[in-house]
Design a protein around this motif. Structure first.
Motif, PDB file in Angstrom:
ATOM      1  N   ALA A  10       0.825  -1.207   0.000  1.00  0.00           N
ATOM      2  CA  ALA A  10       0.000   0.000   0.000  1.00  0.00           C
ATOM      3  C   ALA A  10       0.863   1.262   0.000  1.00  0.00           C
ATOM      4  CB  ALA A  10      -0.919   0.002   1.227  1.00  0.00           C
ATOM      5  N   ASP A  11       0.329   2.332  -0.549  1.00  0.00           N
ATOM      6  CA  ASP A  11       1.026   3.619  -0.534  1.00  0.00           C
ATOM      7  C   ASP A  11       1.056   4.173   0.888  1.00  0.00           C
ATOM      8  OD1 ASP A  11       1.420   3.543  -3.266  1.00  0.00           O
ATOM      9  OD2 ASP A  11      -0.494   4.541  -3.691  1.00  0.00           O
ATOM     10  N   ASP A  12       2.104   4.891   1.198  1.00  0.00           N
ATOM     11  CA  ASP A  12       2.232   5.480   2.530  1.00  0.00           C
ATOM     12  C   ASP A  12       1.297   6.689   2.659  1.00  0.00           C
ATOM     13  OD1 ASP A  12       3.051   5.839   5.078  1.00  0.00           O
ATOM     14  OD2 ASP A  12       5.086   6.505   4.590  1.00  0.00           O
ATOM     15  N   VAL A  13       0.774   6.890   3.870  1.00  0.00           N
ATOM     16  CA  VAL A  13      -0.077   8.043   4.170  1.00  0.00           C
ATOM     17  C   VAL A  13       0.445   8.704   5.434  1.00  0.00           C
ATOM     18  CG1 VAL A  13      -2.123   7.075   3.046  1.00  0.00           C
ATOM     19  CG2 VAL A  13      -1.699   6.603   5.463  1.00  0.00           C
ATOM     20  N   GLU A  14      -0.074   9.863   5.749  1.00  0.00           N
ATOM     21  CA  GLU A  14       0.434  10.628   6.886  1.00  0.00           C
ATOM     22  C   GLU A  14      -0.023  10.064   8.223  1.00  0.00           C
ATOM     23  OE1 GLU A  14       2.748  13.350   8.771  1.00  0.00           O
ATOM     24  OE2 GLU A  14       2.645  12.912   6.625  1.00  0.00           O
ATOM     25  N   GLY A  15      -1.316   9.677   8.316  1.00  0.00           N
ATOM     26  CA  GLY A  15      -1.835   9.215   9.606  1.00  0.00           C
ATOM     27  C   GLY A  15      -2.038  10.376  10.557  1.00  0.00           C
ATOM     28  N   HIS A  16      -2.346  10.057  11.826  1.00  0.00           N
ATOM     29  CA  HIS A  16      -2.528  11.085  12.861  1.00  0.00           C
ATOM     30  C   HIS A  16      -1.430  10.923  13.899  1.00  0.00           C
ATOM     31  CE1 HIS A  16      -6.490  12.550  11.532  1.00  0.00           C
ATOM     32  NE2 HIS A  16      -6.686  11.294  11.135  1.00  0.00           N
ATOM     33  N   ARG A  17      -0.504  11.850  13.917  1.00  0.00           N
ATOM     34  CA  ARG A  17       0.675  11.708  14.764  1.00  0.00           C
ATOM     35  C   ARG A  17       0.363  11.640  16.247  1.00  0.00           C
ATOM     36  NH1 ARG A  17       5.017  15.859  11.858  1.00  0.00           N
ATOM     37  NH2 ARG A  17       5.046  14.804   9.810  1.00  0.00           N
ATOM     38  N   ARG A  18      -0.717  12.261  16.681  1.00  0.00           N
ATOM     39  CA  ARG A  18      -1.017  12.306  18.118  1.00  0.00           C
ATOM     40  C   ARG A  18      -2.040  11.266  18.551  1.00  0.00           C
ATOM     41  NH1 ARG A  18      -1.312  18.832  19.498  1.00  0.00           N
ATOM     42  NH2 ARG A  18       0.804  19.345  18.760  1.00  0.00           N
ATOM     43  N   ARG A  19      -2.499  10.453  17.618  1.00  0.00           N
ATOM     44  CA  ARG A  19      -3.532   9.477  17.964  1.00  0.00           C
ATOM     45  C   ARG A  19      -2.896   8.098  18.166  1.00  0.00           C
ATOM     46  NH1 ARG A  19      -8.796   7.783  14.390  1.00  0.00           N
ATOM     47  NH2 ARG A  19      -9.824   6.555  16.014  1.00  0.00           N
ATOM     48  N   HIS A  20      -3.065   7.557  19.365  1.00  0.00           N
ATOM     49  CA  HIS A  20      -2.507   6.247  19.698  1.00  0.00           C
ATOM     50  C   HIS A  20      -3.632   5.250  19.921  1.00  0.00           C
ATOM     51  CE1 HIS A  20       1.668   7.760  21.193  1.00  0.00           C
ATOM     52  NE2 HIS A  20       1.269   8.386  20.103  1.00  0.00           N
ATOM     53  N   PRO A  21      -3.486   4.017  19.451  1.00  0.00           N
ATOM     54  CA  PRO A  21      -4.522   3.005  19.670  1.00  0.00           C
ATOM     55  C   PRO A  21      -4.536   2.521  21.119  1.00  0.00           C
ATOM     56  CG  PRO A  21      -2.622   2.025  18.582  1.00  0.00           C
ATOM     57  CD  PRO A  21      -2.366   3.503  18.648  1.00  0.00           C
ATOM     58  N   THR A  22      -5.740   2.161  21.577  1.00  0.00           N
ATOM     59  CA  THR A  22      -5.837   1.531  22.888  1.00  0.00           C
ATOM     60  C   THR A  22      -5.329   0.101  22.792  1.00  0.00           C
ATOM     61  OG1 THR A  22      -8.075   0.692  22.474  1.00  0.00           O
ATOM     62  CG2 THR A  22      -7.883   2.940  23.388  1.00  0.00           C
ATOM     63  N   SER A  23      -5.229  -0.557  23.931  1.00  0.00           N
ATOM     64  CA  SER A  23      -4.769  -1.946  23.932  1.00  0.00           C
ATOM     65  C   SER A  23      -5.707  -2.836  23.129  1.00  0.00           C
ATOM     66  CB  SER A  23      -4.670  -2.461  25.377  1.00  0.00           C
ATOM     67  OG  SER A  23      -4.256  -3.816  25.400  1.00  0.00           O
ATOM     68  N   ALA A  24      -7.022  -2.609  23.255  1.00  0.00           N
ATOM     69  CA  ALA A  24      -8.000  -3.407  22.516  1.00  0.00           C
ATOM     70  C   ALA A  24      -7.885  -3.148  21.011  1.00  0.00           C
ATOM     71  CB  ALA A  24      -9.411  -3.095  22.994  1.00  0.00           C
ATOM     72  N   GLN A  25      -7.686  -1.885  20.629  1.00  0.00           N
ATOM     73  CA  GLN A  25      -7.536  -1.549  19.217  1.00  0.00           C
ATOM     74  C   GLN A  25      -6.263  -2.146  18.638  1.00  0.00           C
ATOM     75  OE1 GLN A  25      -7.820   2.707  19.663  1.00  0.00           O
ATOM     76  NE2 GLN A  25      -9.950   2.759  18.955  1.00  0.00           N
ATOM     77  N   LEU A  26      -5.203  -2.166  19.420  1.00  0.00           N
ATOM     78  CA  LEU A  26      -3.954  -2.767  18.977  1.00  0.00           C
ATOM     79  C   LEU A  26      -4.142  -4.265  18.733  1.00  0.00           C
ATOM     80  CD1 LEU A  26      -1.154  -1.453  18.545  1.00  0.00           C
ATOM     81  CD2 LEU A  26      -0.477  -2.401  20.747  1.00  0.00           C
ATOM     82  N   SER A  27      -4.902  -4.914  19.622  1.00  0.00           N
ATOM     83  CA  SER A  27      -5.175  -6.347  19.458  1.00  0.00           C
ATOM     84  C   SER A  27      -6.019  -6.596  18.218  1.00  0.00           C
ATOM     85  CB  SER A  27      -5.892  -6.884  20.695  1.00  0.00           C
ATOM     86  OG  SER A  27      -5.056  -6.834  21.829  1.00  0.00           O
ATOM     87  N   ALA A  28      -6.983  -5.695  17.965  1.00  0.00           N
ATOM     88  CA  ALA A  28      -7.831  -5.853  16.783  1.00  0.00           C
ATOM     89  C   ALA A  28      -7.011  -5.717  15.502  1.00  0.00           C
ATOM     90  CB  ALA A  28      -8.949  -4.814  16.807  1.00  0.00           C
ATOM     91  N   LEU A  29      -6.100  -4.765  15.465  1.00  0.00           N
ATOM     92  CA  LEU A  29      -5.227  -4.593  14.297  1.00  0.00           C
ATOM     93  C   LEU A  29      -4.322  -5.816  14.115  1.00  0.00           C
ATOM     94  CD1 LEU A  29      -4.155  -0.843  14.637  1.00  0.00           C
ATOM     95  CD2 LEU A  29      -5.598  -1.827  12.852  1.00  0.00           C
ATOM     96  N   ALA A  30      -3.797  -6.342  15.224  1.00  0.00           N
ATOM     97  CA  ALA A  30      -2.924  -7.517  15.157  1.00  0.00           C
ATOM     98  C   ALA A  30      -3.686  -8.734  14.648  1.00  0.00           C
ATOM     99  CB  ALA A  30      -2.325  -7.795  16.533  1.00  0.00           C
ATOM    100  N   ALA A  31      -4.939  -8.900  15.111  1.00  0.00           N
ATOM    101  CA  ALA A  31      -5.745 -10.037  14.675  1.00  0.00           C
ATOM    102  C   ALA A  31      -6.084  -9.939  13.195  1.00  0.00           C
ATOM    103  CB  ALA A  31      -7.026 -10.108  15.500  1.00  0.00           C
ATOM    104  N   LEU A  32      -6.191  -8.714  12.681  1.00  0.00           N
ATOM    105  CA  LEU A  32      -6.525  -8.494  11.284  1.00  0.00           C
ATOM    106  C   LEU A  32      -5.320  -8.689  10.368  1.00  0.00           C
ATOM    107  CD1 LEU A  32      -9.014  -7.641   9.596  1.00  0.00           C
ATOM    108  CD2 LEU A  32      -8.229  -5.274   9.814  1.00  0.00           C
ATOM    109  N   HIS A  33      -4.121  -8.604  10.952  1.00  0.00           N
ATOM    110  CA  HIS A  33      -2.880  -8.738  10.175  1.00  0.00           C
ATOM    111  C   HIS A  33      -1.995  -9.805  10.824  1.00  0.00           C
ATOM    112  CE1 HIS A  33      -4.417  -4.674   9.347  1.00  0.00           C
ATOM    113  NE2 HIS A  33      -3.877  -4.813   8.150  1.00  0.00           N
ATOM    114  N   ARG A  34      -2.428 -11.048  10.773  1.00  0.00           N
ATOM    115  CA  ARG A  34      -1.773 -12.143  11.499  1.00  0.00           C
ATOM    116  C   ARG A  34      -0.368 -12.444  10.985  1.00  0.00           C
ATOM    117  NH1 ARG A  34      -6.958 -16.265  11.580  1.00  0.00           N
ATOM    118  NH2 ARG A  34      -8.229 -15.096  13.068  1.00  0.00           N
TER     119      ARG A  34
END
Length: 357
Positions: A10-34
Motif C-alpha cells: 500500500a502507498d504510505d499516508v500521513e496518519g494522525h501523529r497524536r492518535r494512539h490506539p488503545t490496547s484493545a484496538q492494537l489487538s484488533a489490528l494484530a488479529a486483522l494482520h496475522r
C-alpha cells in the motif's frame, strides 16, 4: 471502530501523529494482520487506520502480533496433546502448521499447498541467515519442473525503520524467493534430509546406492556472505547418521565413508565431549581459545567443503583467512552447534598438543 486490512504494498499516508490506539484496538489490528512481520508494513497498518506510525507503536503492534500467534500455538499444542498424547517435537511443528488459521482457510488443496510452503520456509529459516533490520520476507513457489528449482535472495532497503537521530537512514531488507518441488515434503523432508549438514536441501532424486550408503542426486543451498546464498547441484551420500555433500557420487561415497570412520574411532575424550551440552562444551574448551584453527582442521575430520564454507559464512568467519583463533570458532558454535564443529575443535586441540603447543 472498523479497521481496514492494509497490504504491504500500500502507498504510505500521513496518519494522525497524536492518535494512539488503545490496547484493545492494537489487538484488533494484530488479529486483522496475522502475518505481519516487517516494520514498514506495521507502520502502514497504523497510518492507514488513522493512528500514529511512531517507532514505539510499530514495535508494540509487532509484539502484539507475536503474542497472539504464541497464544494460538499454545492453545493448539494443548488441543493436539489432549487428542494424541505425547507427540515428537518435529511432528508437533507440522501439526501446528497444518492447524494454523492461514492453512485452515480455503479448500483442502489450498490448505495442503499452504502446509507445503510453511514447511519449506520453516526449514529455510532454521539454517539460513534472515531477519535484516528493515524486515524480511519469504515467498515459495511450488513446481513440477526440476529445472526450475532454486533459491535467490534480493537485498533491498527502506528509510522508514529508524527514528531519532538515525531517521532517514537506509535499513537493509532481505527477501527470499524459493522455488521447490511440489512434493518436497515427501521427496526431502520425510527422508530426514531437509537440513542435511546444516544446509537446506531443495531437491532429491534417489540413485543406486553402494552397500549401506544411500546416494541422492541433489540440489542444496549453503550460506554465503551476509544474507546471500549459493545453490549447488551434486550428490548427497548418507551412511547411518552421517551425510556428505560432493560434486559427484564417487566423492560423496569416499567422503561419507571417511567421515563415519573418523566419527566412530574409539576415543574416550571424543565420546565425553559429545555428551556435553553446548554450554558445557564451551566451558571445557574455552581455555584453549588462543589455539589456531584452520579449514584444513575441518577437512581432516571428514567435513565436506560445502558444509565447511556454509558454516563459516553463517557465523561470520571468512574461510579465506587461513586460520582463526579457537575462541572465534567457539563463538560461532554457540549459535550454530554443528557436530562437525565439535570434531574440528577436538582435532585442533589434539594437533596442538601433539605439536607441543
Amino acid at each position: 471502530m472498523k479497521f481496514v486490512q492494509v497490504p504491504a504494498t500500500a502507498d504510505d499516508v500521513e496518519g494522525h501523529r497524536r492518535r494512539h490506539p488503545t490496547s484493545a484496538q492494537l489487538s484488533a489490528l494484530a488479529a486483522l494482520h496475522r502475518n505481519l512481520a516487517m516494520k514498514k508494513h506495521a507502520r502502514l497498518v497504523l497510518r492507514h487506520n488513522g493512528f500514529s506510525g511512531s517507532s514505539e507503536l510499530v514495535d508494540a503492534l509487532l509484539n502484539r502480533v507475536s503474542t497472539i500467534a504464541s497464544e494460538r500455538r499454545s492453545r493448539a499444542t494443548k488441543r493436539i496433546q489432549a487428542r494424541l498424547g505425547s507427540v515428537p517435537q518435529w511432528a508437533m511443528r507440522h501439526l501446528l502448521a497444518a492447524a494454523s488459521p492461514s492453512a485452515a482457510a480455503g479448500t483442502p488443496q489450498g490448505r495442503l499447498e499452504q502446509l507445503r510452503k510453511t514447511s519449506m520456509v520453516s526449514a529455510a529459516k532454521s539454517c539460513l541467515r534472515h531477519g535484516a533490520a528493515g524486515g524480511s520476507s519469504f515467498q515459495v513457489r511450488l513446481t513440477k519442473n526440476p529445472a526450475e528449482v532454486g533459491y535467490t535472495v534480493t537485498i533491498d532497503s527502506n528509510r522508514d525503520t529508524y527514528r531519532g537521530r538515525f531517521k532517514g537512514w537506509a535499513a537493509t531488507e532481505d527477501h527470499h524467493a524459493i522455488t521447490a518441488p511440489i512434493d518436497w515434503r515427501v521427496r526431502v523432508l520425510k527422508r530426514g534430509l531437509a537440513t542435511a549438514g546444516g544446509m537446506l536441501t531443495l531437491d532429491l532424486h534417489p540413485l543406486v546406492g553402494q552397500g549401506d550408503i544411500e546416494l541422492f542426486q541433489a540440489v542444496w543451498v549453503s550460506q554465503a556472505r551476509g544474507y546471500g546464498v549459493a545453490v549447488h547441484r551434486g550428490v548427497i551420500a548418507r551412511l547411518g547418521s552421517e551425510v556428505f555433500h560432493a560434486a559427484d557420487a564417487q566423492g560423496a561415497i569416499q567422503g561419507v565413508t571417511r567421515k563415519l570412520k573418523l566419527a566412530t574411532e574409539p576415543a574416550k575424550q571424543r565420546v565425553s565431549a559429545y555428551a556435553l551440552s553446548v554450554e558445557g562444551f564451551l566451558a571445557r574448551y574455552g581455555r584453549y581459545g588462543d589455539i589456531p584453527v584452520s579449514v584444513e582442521d575441518a577437512r581432516d575430520t571428514g567435513a565436506c567443503e560445502y558444509g565447511i564454507r556454509s558454516w563459516c559464512q553463517a557465523v561470520g568467519i571468512d574461510p579465506e583467512e587461513g586460520c582463526v583463533e579457537l575462541s572465534r570458532v567457539l563463538d560461532g558454535f554457540r549459535t550454530h552447534p554443528m557436530v562437525e564443529v565439535r570434531r574440528t575443535v577436538l582435532h585442533a586441540i589434539q594437533a596442538c598438543r601433539r605439536g607441543g603447543g
